[in-house]
Design an enzyme around this catalytic site. Structure first.
Site, short mmCIF file in Angstrom:
data_model
loop_
_atom_site.label_atom_id
_atom_site.label_comp_id
_atom_site.label_asym_id
_atom_site.label_seq_id
_atom_site.Cartn_x
_atom_site.Cartn_y
_atom_site.Cartn_z
N THR A 47 84.54 -29.24 -79.98
CA THR A 47 83.54 -29.59 -79.30
C THR A 47 82.28 -29.97 -78.44
O THR A 47 81.78 -30.11 -80.09
CB THR A 47 82.85 -28.19 -78.54
OG1 THR A 47 83.87 -26.79 -78.77
CG2 THR A 47 82.64 -28.17 -76.63
N GLU A 48 82.55 -31.27 -77.97
CA GLU A 48 81.41 -32.17 -77.79
C GLU A 48 81.23 -33.32 -79.17
O GLU A 48 80.20 -33.52 -79.56
CB GLU A 48 80.16 -30.92 -78.01
CG GLU A 48 79.86 -30.24 -77.23
CD GLU A 48 79.69 -30.77 -75.54
OE1 GLU A 48 79.44 -32.04 -74.70
OE2 GLU A 48 79.61 -29.35 -74.19
N LEU A 49 82.22 -33.68 -79.19
CA LEU A 49 82.61 -34.20 -80.91
C LEU A 49 81.42 -33.56 -81.72
O LEU A 49 80.87 -34.13 -82.86
CB LEU A 49 82.00 -35.50 -80.30
CG LEU A 49 83.51 -36.48 -80.57
CD1 LEU A 49 84.69 -36.15 -79.71
CD2 LEU A 49 83.53 -37.68 -80.41
N SER A 59 80.42 -24.01 -73.80
CA SER A 59 78.44 -25.22 -74.35
C SER A 59 78.27 -24.68 -73.16
O SER A 59 77.32 -25.22 -73.51
CB SER A 59 79.25 -26.28 -75.34
OG SER A 59 79.98 -26.95 -74.64
#
Lengths: 399, 402
Positions: free
Chosen positions: B150-152, B351
């Site tokens: 997630t979100e790199l 997130s």
């Protein structure tokens, strides 16, 4: 005897304690041989029949619309249909001019003015008619602003209090503040405590709005409540710091904060930073049922004010079945015996006392039972006797 | 030597929390069901994004795939957006399936709920990655080979986990302090691993499209496909240009009026004019290139903000305490076996909820505000915590001590 009463708000159009105090005081005074003309700066229906309510309108204005709370701007609809928004200072000046116009056409014996917003108008009335003026101080600028506050407001208070024939302070605490900050002789200041009319309290209904807190209480949680504006004089950061200690000892404690104000976001952040975000609930501003239910759901009502001229909320809490903790820096602490009292800065002691109540239902119940006996004896009658006497004294002097 | 554009688009929509007050807690459990006309209505937002972005973009991508046999791309699509597409825009879901049916669109693995679970609960994290894998198999008939968190979010531990889990590749931000003198335009190997390969986003080129494309004050505006292809052609040493961005760049962040669809339509043609130029999916570029170096990233990096760390999600106390509180419920929630309760708890892990609470740059009304349905981060926090309280209430109703 005819009294020109200068006020800023009355229920249900009030933003806080000022409107309620004016309402209850006038209601009690109206039972005496007194004619009250109450001037407010806006037009609204109050559903009040025990006195005459007049909307002070400056010339050329067809309507004044309040936006909500006392310190917001007002919208003035001018006679040509255009609109103008005015800040609080400009409104107070307009009110002054409107009252000056009004006194030319009105007969009265004495002027009784409530808080700084009406003080210039009171001075104008005295100038025009030479009548005695009594200034009723529900709060001074340092109470509201925390610090010296707005110098323009301070100056109005200073000038008016020196020119006044008599000053009524809502507590000994406020009397001392007036003496200290404005150098008014103590002999010129009369303390007339605010009170409460137990019979006027709107009763609770069967269902409390705070279902979640009810459920948690059934699981052994206890609830601490504060209701009020979220502003610097109310001392809420200290309560949050105290709650951190309380929750460390009694994890099943919740704090419910009912209100809005400039500290809202600061308090949210602080609760999270203190690691008690899970235990602190914010409801924003509430009135009516949700406001009453907040008192009722509490095991302890805390008023942590840094400076509270009087402080009606603890008495309302007692009326709704909840014991209270107040600071010594409040007027209500002078009239209420059966409550917990701490200094606003003494976070450790505040935590100690809150923890004692939330961990001991017997203490909670005894504290409330005794407070409730005091509460039931309270009324505005005594205050109205004292104020009527003040009127008479000054009319004798004036004649 | 051939040079490949590795285009990777990230598709995601959270389940936004409605205006949910303490008076709802213990009464209504419908945290995610805002009225259709409200700012936080997931259905309304999903339908709007489908219409403005997913449908027109997929139509063009399908055209490009049909017209250019060498054109390829990779997608990551979260479980939460897939569910919403199934409910509210089956035609958009079908258009994604049609892309995959060409055999030249690769789906990337991630957590089903777009969560930060890796940092809070390894068991929960693995469960969500598995849920996502099964959803992708069901809807697209393929099994992801390359992982993105997630979100790199990336560090050595994430790479180590992905290596052990059998992925052939993992994606990360090509952040200068990590790369140093190195270029993101090659395949790397994460340190402490042997098999897995690391693809790092070329954020300069990616952001030229994702953020700067429509900015008329940008010195390179207007950006045309031939200009952009020219920049890539000029790089003599690169093997792969990792263009990683939000899918919603097309039609949502960059509106149709900016010319973004025309850019997309012309890029393959311009790039493929040179016979050494091609497109590759994330797996292909790993299969076709040896790693040029190993990269050591002990700290967590992400693709957000100038800090490129987790501070956009966990930087203030509201964020860090609320996410911790949520994960503290894990054992009790899972133990109930109540699927609806577990699912609501998982949706709250997305997130985005914590991103909405971010107070960095709040006063500047910047990119964070653009992505949030709430007026303030504080409102986001209050809604979240009231939903959290309701979760606790639901647990208590099942006899769990809370």
């Amino acid at each position: 005897m005819k009294v020109l009463m200068l006020g800023w708000e009355l229920p249900p159009h009030n933003s806080g304690g000022l409107g309620i105090a004016c309402y209850q005081l006038c209601k009690a005074l109206s039972k005496k041989d007194l004619d009250i003309e109450f001037v407010v700066p806006y037009r609204a229906d109050h559903g009040i029949d025990f006195m005459n309510i007049t909307a002070a309108h400056p010339q050329g204005v067809s309507e004044v619309i309040r936006s909500g709370i006392a310190y917001d701007s007002y919208r003035y609809v001018l006679e040509d249909g255009t609109e103008e928004h005015l800040d609080i200072y400009a409104q107070a000046q307009l009110y002054e001019h409107a009252v000056a116009k009004l006194v030319e056409e009105t007969e009265f014996d004495i002027v009784h003015a409530h808080d700084w917003l009406t003080f210039r108008a009171a001075l104008r009335a005295k100038e025009a008619k030479g009548c005695p003026i009594i200034l009723h101080v529900h709060s001074v600028e340092s109470d509201r602003a925390g610090g010296r506050g707005n110098p323009l407001v301070h100056e109005i208070e200073d000038l008016a209090m020196h020119a006044a024939d008599r000053i009524i302070a809502v507590s000994e605490h406020t009397k001392q503040v007036i003496h200290r900050e404005y150098h008014i002789p103590l002999s010129k200041i009369e303390v007339v405590h605010n009170s409460i009319e137990p019979g006027d309290l709107v009763p609770l209904d069967a269902n409390n709005s705070y279902r979640y807190l009810e459920a948690m209480k059934a699981l052994g949680y206890r609830v601490v409540v504060n209701i009020g504006r979220l502003t610097v004089q109310k001392g809420l950061p200290n309560l949050l710091h105290a709650m951190k200690d309380v929750i460390a000892r009694q994890p099943k404690t919740m704090l419910l904060i009912v209100g809005s104000g400039e500290q809202y976001y600061e308090l949210l952040t602080l609760a999270a930073e203190l690691g008690i975000g899970q235990n602190v609930l914010f409801t924003d501003f509430q009135r009516g049922k949700r406001w009453r239910d907040a008192y009722a759901i509490a095991d302890l009502f805390v008023m942590p004010s840094v400076s509270e001229p009087f402080g009606l909320t603890p008495l309302e809490a007692i009326g709704y079945g909840t014991p209270t903790l107040v600071t010594h820096q409040s007027g209500v602490s002078e009239v209420l015996t059966n409550c917990l009292k701490v200094d606003f800065w003494d976070i450790k002691e505040m935590a100690n006392q809150i923890a004692a109540v939330v961990s001991n239902d017997a203490l909670r119940d005894v504290l409330h039972a005794n407070a409730h006996q005091e509460y039931q004896r309270m009324s505005w009658t005594n205050a109205s006797h004292r104020i009527e006497q003040l009127y008479k004294d000054h009319l004798v002097v004036a004649s | 030597m051939s040079k490949a554009i590795v285009l990777y688009l990230h598709v995601h929509q959270p389940y936004r929390i409605r205006h949910y007050t303490i008076f709802d807690s213990a009464v209504n459990h419908d945290y995610f069901d805002a009225a259709y006309e409200d700012q936080e209505s997931n259905e309304r937002i999903l339908k709007k994004v489908a219409e403005k972005s997913y449908l027109p973009t997929n139509a063009r991508l399908l055209q490009l795939l049909n017209d250019n046999p060498q054109f390829k791309l990779s997608l990551s699509i979260t479980g939460t957006v897939l569910e919403q597409l199934e409910k509210w825009s089956p035609e958009a879901l079908r258009s994604f399936q049609e892309l995959c049916a060409t055999g030249r669109v690769e789906i990337v693995a991630e957590t089903y709920h777009h969560s930060l679970a890796f940092f809070y609960s390894r068991a929960e994290f693995e469960m969500q990655v598995d849920m996502h894998k099964r959803k992708v198999q069901e809807l697209f008939g393929q099994t992801p080979q390359v992982f993105r968190n997630t979100e790199l979010c990336y560090n050595n531990d994430v790479a180590y986990w992905a290596d052990k889990a059998g992925y052939k590749g993992i994606l990360a931000e090509g952040w200068d302090p990590i790369l140093g003198w190195r270029s993101p335009n090659h395949v790397y190997r994460p340190t402490y691993t042997n098999n897995i390969r690391l693809l790092m986003k070329n954020y300069k080129l990616s952001d030229d499209i994702a953020f700067r494309f429509g900015d008329q004050n940008w010195s390179e505006w207007p950006l045309t496909a031939d200009k952009f292809a020219g920049w890539l052609a000029d790089d003599q040493t690169a093997t792969n240009f990792n263009l990683f961005m939000d899918y919603e760049t097309f039609g949502e962040h960059q509106w149709e009026e900016s010319g973004i669809f025309g850019f997309l339509a012309h890029l393959p043609g311009e790039w493929l004019k040179n016979e050494h130029h091609t497109f590759m999916t994330v797996s292909e570029v790993i299969d076709n290139n040896e790693p040029v170096d190993s990269v050591d990233i002990p700290q967590t990096i992400t693709w957000a903000d100038t800090e490129r760390d987790l501070s956009a999600w966990l930087g203030n106390a509201m964020q860090s305490s609320s996410i911790q509180a949520l994960y503290d419920l894990q054992a009790d929630i899972i133990q109930t076996g109540d699927f609806a309760l577990i699912e609501d708890w998982r949706r709250l892990q997305t997130s985005d909820h914590f991103y909405y609470m971010c107070t960095k740059y709040f006063n500047d009304g910047d990119i964070h505000a653009y992505f949030s349905p709430y007026k303030t981060p504080y409102e986001a926090y209050i809604n979240f915590m009231n939903a959290f309280h309701d979760l606790k209430f639901r647990l208590s109703e099942k006899g769990v001590a809370v």
